[in-house]
Design an enzyme around this catalytic site. Structure first.
Site, mmCIF file in Angstrom:
data_model
loop_
_atom_site.group_PDB
_atom_site.id
_atom_site.type_symbol
_atom_site.label_atom_id
_atom_site.label_comp_id
_atom_site.label_asym_id
_atom_site.label_seq_id
_atom_site.Cartn_x
_atom_site.Cartn_y
_atom_site.Cartn_z
ATOM 1 N N GLN A 41 0.801 -1.221 0.000
ATOM 2 C CA GLN A 41 0.000 0.000 0.000
ATOM 3 C C GLN A 41 0.843 1.285 0.000
ATOM 4 O OE1 GLN A 41 -2.596 -1.815 3.275
ATOM 5 N NE2 GLN A 41 -4.061 -0.590 2.145
ATOM 6 N N ARG A 99 3.896 0.042 12.923
ATOM 7 C CA ARG A 99 3.563 -1.267 12.353
ATOM 8 C C ARG A 99 3.663 -1.172 10.833
ATOM 9 N NH1 ARG A 99 -2.045 -4.049 10.942
ATOM 10 N NH2 ARG A 99 -1.096 -5.972 10.234
ATOM 11 N N HIS A 144 1.183 -9.268 4.643
ATOM 12 C CA HIS A 144 -0.010 -8.432 4.520
ATOM 13 C C HIS A 144 -0.532 -8.579 3.075
ATOM 14 C CE1 HIS A 144 -2.063 -4.835 6.600
ATOM 15 N NE2 HIS A 144 -2.723 -4.987 5.467
ATOM 16 N N ASN A 189 -1.628 -10.838 8.474
ATOM 17 C CA ASN A 189 -2.639 -9.808 8.652
ATOM 18 C C ASN A 189 -3.972 -10.308 8.124
ATOM 19 O OD1 ASN A 189 -3.513 -6.883 9.039
ATOM 20 N ND2 ASN A 189 -4.104 -7.245 6.909
ATOM 21 N N GLU A 190 -4.982 -10.328 8.984
ATOM 22 C CA GLU A 190 -6.355 -10.612 8.579
ATOM 23 C C GLU A 190 -6.477 -11.825 7.662
ATOM 24 O OE1 GLU A 190 -8.287 -7.123 7.061
ATOM 25 O OE2 GLU A 190 -7.988 -5.993 8.894
ATOM 26 N N ASN A 332 -7.661 -5.956 14.444
ATOM 27 C CA ASN A 332 -8.040 -4.830 13.572
ATOM 28 C C ASN A 332 -9.542 -4.633 13.670
ATOM 29 O OD1 ASN A 332 -5.393 -4.881 12.746
ATOM 30 N ND2 ASN A 332 -5.804 -5.589 10.663
ATOM 31 N N TYR A 334 -12.857 -1.816 12.606
ATOM 32 C CA TYR A 334 -13.334 -0.589 11.961
ATOM 33 C C TYR A 334 -14.813 -0.315 12.182
ATOM 34 C CZ TYR A 334 -8.897 -0.404 9.420
ATOM 35 O OH TYR A 334 -7.560 -0.319 9.113
ATOM 36 N N GLU A 400 -4.961 -2.106 14.075
ATOM 37 C CA GLU A 400 -5.511 -1.169 13.067
ATOM 38 C C GLU A 400 -6.842 -0.631 13.549
ATOM 39 O OE1 GLU A 400 -6.116 -2.453 8.980
ATOM 40 O OE2 GLU A 400 -4.176 -3.458 8.986
ATOM 41 N N TRP A 442 -4.682 3.377 11.732
ATOM 42 C CA TRP A 442 -4.502 3.102 10.301
ATOM 43 C C TRP A 442 -4.989 4.335 9.565
ATOM 44 C CZ3 TRP A 442 -2.209 -0.604 7.415
ATOM 45 C CH2 TRP A 442 -2.369 -0.462 6.029
ATOM 46 N N GLU A 449 -5.540 1.909 -1.328
ATOM 47 C CA GLU A 449 -6.574 1.194 -0.574
ATOM 48 C C GLU A 449 -7.121 0.030 -1.434
ATOM 49 O OE1 GLU A 449 -7.464 0.806 2.393
ATOM 50 O OE2 GLU A 449 -9.437 -0.098 2.170
ATOM 51 N N TRP A 450 -6.238 -0.905 -1.764
ATOM 52 C CA TRP A 450 -6.596 -2.130 -2.468
ATOM 53 C C TRP A 450 -7.447 -1.829 -3.707
ATOM 54 C CZ3 TRP A 450 -2.932 -4.971 -0.782
ATOM 55 C CH2 TRP A 450 -2.524 -4.891 0.535
HETATM 56 C C1 GAL Z 1 -7.668 -3.574 6.596
HETATM 57 C C2 GAL Z 1 -6.361 -3.852 5.936
HETATM 58 C C3 GAL Z 1 -5.563 -2.628 5.630
HETATM 59 C C4 GAL Z 1 -6.401 -1.419 5.201
HETATM 60 C C5 GAL Z 1 -7.660 -1.284 6.017
HETATM 61 C C6 GAL Z 1 -8.630 -0.213 5.539
HETATM 62 O O1 GAL Z 1 -8.545 -4.643 6.410
HETATM 63 O O2 GAL Z 1 -5.570 -4.693 6.743
HETATM 64 O O3 GAL Z 1 -4.586 -2.972 4.694
HETATM 65 O O4 GAL Z 1 -6.579 -1.350 3.862
HETATM 66 O O5 GAL Z 1 -8.355 -2.490 6.088
HETATM 67 O O6 GAL Z 1 -9.531 -0.711 4.624
#
Ligand code: GAL
Length: 493
Positions: A41, A99, A144, A189-190, A332, A334, A400, A442, A449-450
């Site tokens: 990223q 990190r 990751h 990661n995840e 992580n 959100y 995160e 994060w 962002e992917w």
């Molecule tokens: C997580 C991921 C990160 C980042 C974040 C925000 O799932 O580990 O790389 O992109 O989401 O979408």
């Protein structure tokens, strides 16, 4: 600066989304504050100085339409060349740790240890040394999501006999090269996202489609690979390096949509399919997958005419080998979903169908610029309490947490997000006795962002992706986060 910030805070429209009052108070002494990124990223330099190709390099180049605006991580924030500026931003923010992840392909272009890219080793040595020279501890993620493409060509995370030893060997290589200075390691990661999106619904690289079958298989191989890496650390490196090695899992808090018993059970089942899938084998007392997940997948598999459950058996030897293989719980988090029980109509095999649930969002929840990321701070406290009740007092590092917008420098919504979410962590620690020992924002800077490319910004520092020199600019949220860190929370005003 401080008085400006207090003035600014007065205008931030906060806490309308909290379930209860804001809690003033500070975290225990020694609480650790950090910020994160991941190699693909931010680094760029996708083929610089002998780096090999990863599955994300392959995806963005072979199918540009798979990424919004056909963006790529070829240059990204150019941290491969500009890491010193990242370190300066981390120092300015006052974090205790950074990190970041290693690009497996930058170190080992074939994925195996037969070819070592010395330029890659030199890059991470320089980054680690710069961090330490500036008083920032490295926390290193080994993986990751950016698998070396040559390993994917041989089946990647679906090929147990390839990937489990390859990952253990790569981990040993990294511990050997950097473990004299790196004391905090994360293996994967995840794994949920890698399994469900990388090897299930085809959303992420390597875009394998096989929901309800290949996701479970890659999940088991990730658990095995993680466990082997942990054993390598535990047996061969811990005695001399004395660090910690853990896994990072993601949780969406699953809130029952109604108080009907069926919906409460459905929300619990969703948590098991989300977090329990990977947490139960490692952190519970008995190991193995959660019982409700095993039951649900076995029942659906039988109904669909499969001779056995599509959730591959762990087996007794692996159950014991995986159990207890994490020195702390990397988490992580959100957002939150509302969950109700629902049996899906029609036929077919899928990971979602296996759960007999439907997820939705409360329209009253504030939004971010990403559809899935609703602002629901109270879900964080509930998730931390759930982890405590499921897995006991294992130390939790939040690895995160962050908010997406379209890139304003005056990012007041991000400030509101951080204050409200961190305050829920404070409540979990101070009021509920949850053993949270660290928190990671994060991200320190805007990044790739992917599949959303550069359209979504998570940074505390802005990066101008239209400028070849990728300048970084401090956002208001970086100032606010620095204040939270220096106060160790929210002391009574
Ligand atoms: C997580 C991921 C990160 C980042 C974040 C925000 O799932 O580990 O790389 O992109 O989401 O979408």
């Amino acid at each position: 600066m401080r008085s400006c910030l207090i003035l600014l805070m007065a205008f931030v429209p906060i806490f309308t989304f909290a379930q209860d009052e804001f809690l003033y108070g500070t975290f225990p002494d020694g609480f650790m504050w950090g910020a994160a990124t991941a190699a693909y990223q931010v680094e760029g330099g996708w083929d610089a100085d002998g780096k090999g190709e990863s599955i994300w390099d392959r995806m963005v180049h072979s199918d540009p339409g798979s990424i919004l605006n056909q963006d790529t991580g070829d240059i990204a924030a150019d941290s491969y060349h500009k890491y010193a500026e990242d370190v300066a931003a981390l120092k300015e923010t006052g974090v205790d740790f950074y990190r970041f992840s290693l690009s497996w392909s930058r170190l080992l272009p074939t994925g195996r240890v037969d070819v070592v890219n010395e330029a890659g080793v030199a890059f991470y040595n320089a980054l680690i040394d710069a961090l330490l020279a500036n008083g920032v501890q490295p926390m290193v993620t080994l993986y990751h999501w950016d698998l070396p493409q040559p390993l994917e060509d041989q089946g990647g995370w679906l090929n147990e006999t390839l990937i489990v030893p390859a990952f253990a060997e790569y981990a040993a290589f990294a511990f050997e090269a950097f473990g004299d200075r790196v004391k905090l390691w994360l293996t994967l990661n995840e794994p949920w996202v890698q399994a469900v999106m990388g090897y299930g619904n085809g959303g992420n690289a390597p875009r394998v489609v096989g929901s309800g079958i290949t996701d479970y298989l890659s999940g088991l191989n990730q658990l095995k690979a993680h466990a082997e890496a942990w054993h390598v650390y535990n047996e061969q490196f811990r005695p001399t390096q004395a660090g910690q090695c853990a896994i990072t899992l993601d949780v969406v808090w699953m809130e029952p949509k109604t108080q009907l018993a069926l919906d409460i059970e459905a929300a619990e089942r969703s948590l098991q399919f989300k977090l329990g899938w990977f947490a139960h084998p490692i952190f519970s007392l008995e190991g193995d997958y959660p019982a409700s997940m095993k039951e649900a997948v076995a029942r659906h598999s039988a109904e669909e005419g499969y001779p056995e459950s599509r959730l591959p058996e762990m087996g007794e030897e692996w159950r014991l080998r995986i159990l207890g293989t994490s020195d702390f719980f990397g988490l992580n988090h959100y957002t939150t979903s509302l969950v109700e029980h629902s049996v899906w109509p029609g036929t077919g095999t899928s990971f979602d169908r296996d759960q007999d649930t439907t997820q939705s969002a409360d329209p009253a929840w504030p939004e971010s610029s990403l559809g899935w990321l609703k602002v629901v701070p109270w879900g964080f406290r509930k998730a931390l309490n759930w982890i405590k009740s499921e897995y006991g007092d294992v130390p939790v590092w939040i690895t995160e947490n962050g908010y997406a917008d379209l890139g304003e420098l005056q990012d007041l919504d991000r400030i509101s997000f951080y204050r409200a979410y961190i305050d829920e962590v404070l409540k979990a620690v101070v009021l509920d006795g949850c053993n949270v020992v660290g928190y990671t924002a994060w991200s320190i800077l805007d990044n790739f962002e992917w599949t959303q490319g550069y359209s979504q910004k998570f940074g505390l520092y802005q990066v101008d992706f239209n400028d070849p020199s990728r300048p970084r600019t401090r956002k208001e949220s970086a100032i606010a986060y620095a204040q939270i860190i220096s106060d160790n929370g929210f002391p009574q005003p």
